[in-house]
Write a protein that holds these residues in place. Sequence first.
Motif, short mmCIF file in Angstrom:
data_model
loop_
_atom_site.label_atom_id
_atom_site.label_comp_id
_atom_site.label_asym_id
_atom_site.label_seq_id
_atom_site.Cartn_x
_atom_site.Cartn_y
_atom_site.Cartn_z
N PRO A 1 62.95 53.16 66.32
CA PRO A 1 62.76 54.09 65.21
C PRO A 1 63.41 55.44 65.49
CG PRO A 1 60.68 53.06 65.86
CD PRO A 1 61.69 52.68 66.89
N SER A 2 63.62 56.22 64.43
CA SER A 2 64.17 57.56 64.59
C SER A 2 63.26 58.38 65.51
CB SER A 2 64.26 58.22 63.21
OG SER A 2 64.80 59.50 63.34
N GLY A 3 63.86 59.08 66.47
CA GLY A 3 63.07 59.90 67.39
C GLY A 3 62.53 59.14 68.59
N SER A 4 62.92 57.85 68.74
CA SER A 4 62.36 57.05 69.83
C SER A 4 63.06 57.32 71.17
CB SER A 4 62.44 55.56 69.49
OG SER A 4 63.77 55.17 69.22
N GLY A 5 64.14 58.10 71.17
CA GLY A 5 64.78 58.47 72.43
C GLY A 5 66.12 57.80 72.69
N LYS A 6 66.71 57.18 71.67
CA LYS A 6 67.95 56.42 71.87
C LYS A 6 69.11 57.33 72.30
CE LYS A 6 67.87 54.93 67.61
NZ LYS A 6 66.67 55.65 67.15
N SER A 7 69.31 58.44 71.56
CA SER A 7 70.42 59.34 71.92
C SER A 7 70.17 59.97 73.28
CB SER A 7 70.58 60.44 70.87
OG SER A 7 70.96 59.88 69.63
N THR A 8 68.92 60.32 73.56
CA THR A 8 68.58 60.90 74.86
C THR A 8 68.88 59.91 75.98
OG1 THR A 8 66.81 62.10 73.74
CG2 THR A 8 66.73 62.06 76.14
N LEU A 9 68.56 58.64 75.75
CA LEU A 9 68.84 57.60 76.75
C LEU A 9 70.34 57.53 77.04
CD1 LEU A 9 67.91 54.99 78.35
CD2 LEU A 9 68.52 53.73 76.31
N1 LIG Z 1 67.05 69.55 72.44
C1 LIG Z 1 65.84 69.09 72.11
N2 LIG Z 1 64.76 69.89 72.16
C2 LIG Z 1 63.52 69.43 71.86
N3 LIG Z 1 63.27 68.17 71.49
C3 LIG Z 1 64.30 67.31 71.43
C4 LIG Z 1 65.65 67.73 71.73
N4 LIG Z 1 66.47 66.66 71.58
C5 LIG Z 1 65.69 65.64 71.19
N5 LIG Z 1 64.39 66.03 71.11
C6 LIG Z 1 63.24 65.17 70.75
O1 LIG Z 1 63.25 64.03 71.57
C7 LIG Z 1 62.88 62.87 70.84
C8 LIG Z 1 63.98 61.81 70.98
O2 LIG Z 1 65.16 62.28 70.32
P1 LIG Z 1 66.48 61.40 70.21
O3 LIG Z 1 67.52 62.25 69.61
O4 LIG Z 1 66.77 60.79 71.55
O5 LIG Z 1 66.00 60.25 69.21
P2 LIG Z 1 66.82 59.05 68.54
O6 LIG Z 1 66.09 57.78 68.88
O7 LIG Z 1 68.26 59.14 68.92
O8 LIG Z 1 66.61 59.32 66.98
P3 LIG Z 1 67.65 59.07 65.73
O9 LIG Z 1 67.58 57.59 65.44
O10 LIG Z 1 67.02 59.87 64.63
O11 LIG Z 1 69.00 59.55 66.11
C9 LIG Z 1 62.64 63.32 69.40
O12 LIG Z 1 61.26 63.46 69.22
C10 LIG Z 1 63.36 64.65 69.32
O13 LIG Z 1 62.72 65.52 68.41
#
Ligand SMILES: Nc1ncnc2c1ncn2[C@@H]1O[C@H](COP(=O)(O)OP(=O)(O)OP(=O)(O)O)[C@@H](O)[C@H]1O
Length: 248
Positions: free
Chosen positions: A46-54
């Motif tokens: 789901p959106s916000g699950s951490g994919k981009s961070t990973l």
């Molecule tokens: N620079 C930041 N500062 C604070 N919180 C952050 C930052 N970057 C990401 N987050 C938080 O970390 C969590 C994971 O974010 P991430 O961008 O990895 O999600 P995602 O799975 O890639 O979502 P999407 O599908 O919407 O792209 C989210 O709750 C987001 O709000």
Amino acid sequence: MSQRDGDAITLRRVSRRYGSGGGAVSALDEVSLAFPRGSFTAVMGPSGSGKSTLLQCAAGLDRPTSGSVTLGGTELTGLGERRLTLLRRERVGFVFQAFNLLPALTAEQNVALPLRLAGRRVPRARIREALHQVGLGDRARHRPAELSGGQQQRVALARALVTRPEVLFADEPTGALDSRTGHEVLTLLRGMVDREGQTVVMVTHDPVAASRADRVVFLVDGRVHGELTGAGADTVAARMAGLEAAPC
Ligand SMILES: Nc1ncnc2c1ncn2[C@@H]1O[C@H](COP(=O)(O)OP(=O)(O)OP(=O)(O)O)[C@@H](O)[C@H]1O
Ligand SMILES: [Mg+2]
């Protein structure tokens, strides 16, 4: 745990927290994953699950709060910025969720950038070939503002391919594309893995795109929530629907 020779990337108990105190967010929570060399992995959740961070932690673009990442046999934790930058330039390609093209440069100049930054020769034929591969052979002189969203995404992909990286990380590379172009991009990624032995890790929301990968890893709230191997689009879609319906 030492890295197996067959793995291009290994994450061990990787956590990434943002902020502190009551407002702290745990974007990744003790994620352990290995990506075998020459494999194609999709990451869904789901959106916000951490994919981009990973992806950013695995590519050495972001530093985990704790845990370790090994890329091509090199442990990234503790590497200085300079060595990390060099390692990324030599081995990694990255397609960002937002395309990150430089607006003042033409498509071919954007594609040439990683070679220029690495101080390498920029053979024009190679730039043209990369643009041709993504179906933009006739847009070399256009600037990003003169291209559609899908075309900009493909310039970003050509830029990531031009150095022939060992590992390509792509954050929703087909998100802005129509289904035909998306299909072509996935065929290109599949070919990199099958013909060149490169390793691809791709975030996607699209079960059809994910079904072109060898393996799909699911993330929920910064944690790995199972995986599927060799699954069709219907199976992937059913699993995603289950995850999104799950109570928090
Ligand atoms: N620079 C930041 N500062 C604070 N919180 C952050 C930052 N970057 C990401 N987050 C938080 O970390 C969590 C994971 O974010 P991430 O961008 O990895 O999600 P995602 O799975 O890639 O979502 P999407 O599908 O919407 O792209 C989210 O709750 C987001 O709000
Ligand atoms: Mg994201």
